[in-house]
Design an enzyme around this catalytic site. Sequence first.
Site, mmCIF file in Angstrom:
data_model
loop_
_atom_site.group_PDB
_atom_site.id
_atom_site.type_symbol
_atom_site.label_atom_id
_atom_site.label_comp_id
_atom_site.label_asym_id
_atom_site.label_seq_id
_atom_site.Cartn_x
_atom_site.Cartn_y
_atom_site.Cartn_z
ATOM 1 N N ARG A 71 0.847 -1.180 0.000
ATOM 2 C CA ARG A 71 0.000 0.000 0.000
ATOM 3 C C ARG A 71 0.890 1.240 0.000
ATOM 4 O O ARG A 71 2.110 1.133 0.110
ATOM 5 C CB ARG A 71 -0.921 0.020 1.241
ATOM 6 N N GLY A 72 0.247 2.407 -0.103
ATOM 7 C CA GLY A 72 0.984 3.661 -0.167
ATOM 8 C C GLY A 72 1.155 4.089 -1.609
ATOM 9 O O GLY A 72 1.630 3.305 -2.449
ATOM 10 N N ALA A 73 0.778 5.311 -1.911
ATOM 11 C CA ALA A 73 0.683 5.756 -3.302
ATOM 12 C C ALA A 73 1.959 5.523 -4.118
ATOM 13 O O ALA A 73 1.898 4.895 -5.179
ATOM 14 C CB ALA A 73 0.270 7.226 -3.347
ATOM 15 N N ASP A 110 -2.788 10.465 -1.823
ATOM 16 C CA ASP A 110 -3.022 9.400 -2.788
ATOM 17 C C ASP A 110 -3.431 9.945 -4.152
ATOM 18 O O ASP A 110 -3.231 9.272 -5.160
ATOM 19 C CB ASP A 110 -4.093 8.453 -2.261
ATOM 20 N N ARG A 159 -7.083 -0.313 -7.117
ATOM 21 C CA ARG A 159 -7.460 0.693 -6.121
ATOM 22 C C ARG A 159 -7.664 2.004 -6.865
ATOM 23 O O ARG A 159 -6.700 2.593 -7.370
ATOM 24 C CB ARG A 159 -6.404 0.839 -5.023
ATOM 25 N N GLN A 179 -2.897 1.870 10.417
ATOM 26 C CA GLN A 179 -1.618 2.000 9.723
ATOM 27 C C GLN A 179 -0.626 2.849 10.504
ATOM 28 O O GLN A 179 0.576 2.657 10.394
ATOM 29 C CB GLN A 179 -1.824 2.589 8.325
#
Length: 363
Positions: A51-53, A240, A85, A199
Amino acid sequence: MGGVPALRWDDPPEGPVIALLDQRCLPSEEVELVCTDVPALVDAVQSLAVRGAPLLGIAGAYGVALAAARGFDVEEAAVQLSGARPTAVNLAYGVARARDAHRAALRDGAGPQGAAQAALEAARRLHAEDAEASAQMAGHGLRLLQELLPGGGFRLLTHCNTGALVSGGEGTALGVIAAAHRARELRRLWVDETRPLLQGARLTAYEAARAGMPYTLLSDSAAGSLFSAGEVDAVLVGADRIAADGSVANKVGSYPLAVLARYHHVPFVVVAPTTTVDLSTPDGASIEVEQRPGHEVTELPGAAAGTPVAPLGTQAYNPAFDVTPPELLTAIVTENGVVSPVTGAGLAELCNRSRSGNGMMSI
């Protein structure tokens, strides 16, 4: 960050794979999740194992390279990955970088093997560029903090996770905070838990502890009391997707922090690479906000997943992100520099600026 890398490409005798540090297992275990095909990578993205842009962009590019190297349909793989996503624009950007390299190689007569190599080289370039961007953002962000808070001894509040776990380098907002820590200017890092999947508690606290930062964890709803007590000097978050007008989609809970910061006259700073800016999205209302499953709210996360915290049948509202309008932002920090005040024109100019400049001109 030492230990297991957040993402790596491996090429064992049985065929190439993408190995991910499974973020669902942190902080208790550092476990690698090995993806041998695109459906496995899509599942890892949707389940938040990765995860994480910025890292999603890197994963998307390597996913296209994986499909090409293993002889799968690259175009179909690109469609599956891009839709995994919807809010994180970096994912589609990374996919497009590797897909376009693959297409160009085929047009030039490279053949399947040569086209697969071109896709892999594009993914590796994006990975290296993101590491470079992290370092540049850290420098620009630290100088901005020193200008905004000339007394030093920063007490910084952050939300979600924006460090090495989401990047090819040290990260976005947490990368700036790490730079402040190395400069001995970080007095206290306030870490929001970041409900419902924690998170902040699981990942940001994990990174802060490994780096030796002075940090304190708080429930999201406790942030207001910190502001009212004068214990927050600035808020730093990632993004994001950033729309053309400067509206920022980030992990849900960011918008109320921006409102609190404005009321208490505290700088609210977004740190993100220019790959997160989507000039084709005109404003915040045009950003598609991902809706997550309700069980993430009605059940405990992590090792206790499945344990109910609400009556059976309870409906849950669980947006993954919220959108903060540009008028609540003090600045956006990118690898190309800082835009402040945040305007559409300033953001467009920043995105077009050459990386060769010093980047510290405010617009």
